[in-house]
Design a protein around this motif. Structure first.
Motif, PDB file in Angstrom:
ATOM      1  N   LEU A   1       0.995  -1.180  -0.045  1.00 44.50           N
ATOM      2  CA  LEU A   1       0.032   0.076   0.008  1.00 44.50           C
ATOM      3  C   LEU A   1       0.854   1.156  -0.313  1.00 44.50           C
ATOM      4  O   LEU A   1       1.571   1.142   0.695  1.00 44.50           O
ATOM      5  CB  LEU A   1      -0.844   0.025   1.284  1.00 44.50           C
TER       6      LEU A   1
ATOM      7  N   SER B   1       0.935   5.745   0.211  1.00 45.37           N
ATOM      8  CA  SER B   1       0.176   6.985   0.165  1.00 45.37           C
ATOM      9  C   SER B   1       1.051   7.771  -0.959  1.00 45.37           C
ATOM     10  O   SER B   1       2.194   8.186  -0.442  1.00 45.37           O
ATOM     11  CB  SER B   1       0.187   7.493   1.429  1.00 45.37           C
TER      12      SER B   1
ATOM     13  N   ASN C   1       3.133  10.321  -3.044  1.00 50.28           N
ATOM     14  CA  ASN C   1       4.007  11.310  -2.716  1.00 50.28           C
ATOM     15  C   ASN C   1       4.283  12.019  -3.984  1.00 50.28           C
ATOM     16  O   ASN C   1       5.273  11.486  -4.591  1.00 50.28           O
ATOM     17  CB  ASN C   1       5.121  10.935  -1.666  1.00 50.28           C
TER      18      ASN C   1
ATOM     19  N   THR D   1      -1.330   5.903 -10.798  1.00 50.91           N
ATOM     20  CA  THR D   1      -1.096   6.218  -9.273  1.00 50.91           C
ATOM     21  C   THR D   1       0.255   5.520  -9.078  1.00 50.91           C
ATOM     22  O   THR D   1       0.309   4.011  -9.305  1.00 50.91           O
ATOM     23  CB  THR D   1      -2.276   5.787  -8.483  1.00 50.91           C
TER      24      THR D   1
END
Length: 221
Positions: free
Chosen positions: A58, A60, A62, A174
């Motif tokens: 996973l 996040s 940046n 992503t």
């Protein structure tokens, strides 16, 4: 969990291994030979399973960092003249993957795919200087919010015979998501702007979607 690209190979290998174990059990009378054949068959299955493993990571996203697209070891950090797309000097960071590494390729940054092209080619060893331009490979360019356009190149090695690339031009992607797979030994080159800060060193082991490869240079530098 295992990567979808290995599904057919895993199923085929499983049935072949079961067949080999049963044949050895019933048709080989010499105990040590029977045992050796069965162990070798099981070892083959374990090797195939570990090669196609796909650990979930996973992330996040940046925008200030470029993450490693693959697991492996940094074998090149240098400035190069990139002739295919940028046609200018770039910082190149190359990561070599051995057959024991996870071979999933992950997007190193979030952004838009502006270029995605496959090139047939040779199968030189992945650390050969000409593998970046002569081997079977794909070149993918991402337009990112902070770094502008960055590139990465999947390169087949001496053992690799198929590169899988999911990146499609115009697609929004992503950071950390699955972007492809290279089967059986290979390398990935990152092509980065000259004004970014490289945060890894030669021979450093990196983890895909975990290790920061480069960051945005502070404005006061």
């Amino acid at each position: 969990m295992f990567h979808k690209e290995g599904q057919k190979i895993i199923i085929t290998t499983f049935f072949l291994v079961v067949a080999a174990v049963l044949v050895a059990q019933y048709y080989i009378d010499v105990e040590w030979i029977r045992f050796a054949v069965q162990i070798a068959a099981l070892f083959l299955l374990i090797a195939i399973l570990q090669f196609f493993r796909n650990p979930k990571r996973l992330v996040s996203p940046n925008f200030d960092e470029i993450l490693a697209p693959v697991d492996g070891k940094v074998v090149v950090i240098e400035e190069v003249d990139e002739p295919e797309y940028f046609k200018e000097r770039r910082k190149q960071v190359s990561i070599f993957m051995s057959p024991t590494n996870v071979h999933v390729t992950r997007y190193p940054a979030s952004g838009t795919v502006t270029y995605s092209k496959y090139h047939p080619g040779k199968y030189l060893v992945a650390w050969h200087p000409k593998s970046s331009t002569d081997n079977e490979r794909t070149t993918i360019i991402l337009h990112t919010p902070k770094f502008g356009e960055i590139g990465y190149r999947q390169i087949a090695g001496a053992m690799a015979r198929r590169i899988v690339n999911y990146a499609e031009e115009g697609e929004q992607v992503t950071q950390g998501e699955d972007s492809g797979f290279i089967k059986f030994g290979s390398r990935v080159d990152l092509l980065l702007p000259l004004d970014c800060d490289i945060t890894v060193k030669l021979n450093q082991k990196v983890v895909g979607a975990r290790t920061c490869i480069a960051s945005v240079r502070p404005l006061d530098d």
